[in-house]
Scaffold this motif. Structure first.
Motif, PDB file in Angstrom:
ATOM      1  N   ARG A   1       0.789  -1.144   0.069  1.00  0.00           N
ATOM      2  CA  ARG A   1      -0.036  -0.097   0.017  1.00  0.00           C
ATOM      3  C   ARG A   1       0.736   1.238   0.076  1.00  0.00           C
ATOM      4  O   ARG A   1       0.714   2.149  -0.838  1.00  0.00           O
TER       5      ARG A   1
ATOM      6  N   ARG B   1       1.405   3.696  -3.300  1.00  0.00           N
ATOM      7  CA  ARG B   1       0.752   4.908  -2.632  1.00  0.00           C
ATOM      8  C   ARG B   1      -0.844   4.807  -2.705  1.00  0.00           C
ATOM      9  O   ARG B   1      -1.516   5.702  -3.441  1.00  0.00           O
ATOM     10  N   LYS B   2      -1.103   3.728  -2.481  1.00  0.00           N
ATOM     11  CA  LYS B   2      -2.841   3.377  -1.881  1.00  0.00           C
ATOM     12  C   LYS B   2      -3.316   3.728  -0.648  1.00  0.00           C
ATOM     13  O   LYS B   2      -4.456   3.316  -0.465  1.00  0.00           O
ATOM     14  N   TYR B   3      -2.467   4.653   0.037  1.00  0.00           N
ATOM     15  CA  TYR B   3      -3.050   5.049   1.199  1.00  0.00           C
ATOM     16  C   TYR B   3      -3.978   6.412   1.002  1.00  0.00           C
ATOM     17  O   TYR B   3      -4.278   6.776  -0.041  1.00  0.00           O
TER      18      TYR B   3
ATOM     19  N   ARG C   1      -5.856  10.006   1.087  1.00  0.00           N
ATOM     20  CA  ARG C   1      -5.508  11.262   0.512  1.00  0.00           C
ATOM     21  C   ARG C   1      -4.627  12.167   1.509  1.00  0.00           C
ATOM     22  O   ARG C   1      -4.045  12.622   1.174  1.00  0.00           O
TER      23      ARG C   1
ATOM     24  N   GLY D   1      -2.756  10.987   3.642  1.00  0.00           N
ATOM     25  CA  GLY D   1      -1.484  10.453   3.869  1.00  0.00           C
ATOM     26  C   GLY D   1      -1.585   9.353   4.983  1.00  0.00           C
ATOM     27  O   GLY D   1      -0.618   8.455   5.287  1.00  0.00           O
TER      28      GLY D   1
ATOM     29  N   SER E   1       0.316   6.033   5.294  1.00  0.00           N
ATOM     30  CA  SER E   1       2.237   6.539   4.694  1.00  0.00           C
ATOM     31  C   SER E   1       2.934   6.843   5.687  1.00  0.00           C
ATOM     32  O   SER E   1       2.501   6.502   6.865  1.00  0.00           O
TER      33      SER E   1
ATOM     34  N   ASP F   1      -3.219  16.401  -1.614  1.00  0.00           N
ATOM     35  CA  ASP F   1      -3.311  14.940  -1.713  1.00  0.00           C
ATOM     36  C   ASP F   1      -2.034  14.702  -1.539  1.00  0.00           C
ATOM     37  O   ASP F   1      -1.203  14.525  -2.162  1.00  0.00           O
TER      38      ASP F   1
ATOM     39  N   ARG G   1      -0.758  11.705  -1.785  1.00  0.00           N
ATOM     40  CA  ARG G   1      -0.307  10.690  -2.700  1.00  0.00           C
ATOM     41  C   ARG G   1       0.476  11.211  -3.820  1.00  0.00           C
ATOM     42  O   ARG G   1       1.246  10.479  -4.516  1.00  0.00           O
ATOM     43  N   SER G   2       0.348  12.542  -3.866  1.00  0.00           N
ATOM     44  CA  SER G   2       1.154  13.248  -5.133  1.00  0.00           C
ATOM     45  C   SER G   2       2.207  13.859  -4.703  1.00  0.00           C
ATOM     46  O   SER G   2       2.736  14.729  -5.500  1.00  0.00           O
TER      47      SER G   2
ATOM     48  N   GLN H   1       6.421  15.435   2.491  1.00  0.00           N
ATOM     49  CA  GLN H   1       5.578  15.060   3.683  1.00  0.00           C
ATOM     50  C   GLN H   1       6.287  15.069   4.978  1.00  0.00           C
ATOM     51  O   GLN H   1       5.820  15.473   5.905  1.00  0.00           O
TER      52      GLN H   1
END
Length: 176
Positions: free
Chosen positions: A133, A137-139, A141, A143, A146, A156, A158-159, A165
């Motif tokens: 995950r 980056r399937k966590y 929005r 984070g 993560s 977001d 994931r971007s 982060q």
């Protein structure tokens, strides 16, 4: 595992295995899984995290009078250890508190949801799922799931590259 790689693995563990954060718990099975899992990235700038992980090999070789000849890809364990070291040495260093490299590493484990994966309670399938995950980056929005969840909802996560982060996360830690 070859002797050099085993020595290197133990050397990495010493950065993060501070009794203040571990207590009497052992995470060796989880650490081994992290060490055996290749770190890959989806956002170009995260190549820097990969390079930081690989540079630990040079640091190990220099500190131990060895030749750095490891050919395996950068592991999640190396990347996370290097990131924890960078957070402590370059951002959060405070001689009054002491070295908190282990804290930053265990914060990442907790944020991933792996802090309960002690040797006594290790679930390989669960841990592999968490790593999958994270790496893909399937966590969520914000984070959640993560290394560094955000407390704001503006971006977001994931971007966003891992370094940004981390900076947002550490900035919040300074305010608390």
């Amino acid at each position: 595992m070859g002797r050099l790689i085993e020595e290197y693995f133990d050397w990495l563990c010493r950065f993060i295995c501070d009794k203040r954060y571990l207590g009497r718990k052992s995470y060796r099975k989880l650490f081994r899984l992290l060490f055996d899992t290749e770190f890959f990235y989806k956002i170009d700038m995260d190549e820097n995290r990969l390079q930081d992980g690989l540079e630990l090999r040079e640091r190990f070789a220099n500190e131990n009078g060895r030749h750095s000849s490891m050919k395996k890809p950068c592991s999640v364990f190396e990347m996370m250890t290097a990131l924890a070291i960078r957070c402590e040495e370059h951002i959060m260093d405070n001689p009054d508190i002491g070295d908190r490299t282990g804290k930053w590493f265990f914060d990442m484990l907790k944020n991933l949801g792996l802090d309960g994966m002690t040797d006594e309670h290790f679930d390989s399938q669960y841990a592999k799922g968490v790593l999958n995950r994270f790496l893909n980056r399937k966590y969520k929005r914000n984070g959640e799931g993560s290394l560094f969840p955000a407390r704001h909802g503006r971006v977001d996560m994931r971007s966003v590259e891992i370094w940004y982060q981390a900076m947002w996360y550490l900035d919040q830690a300074l305010k608390e």
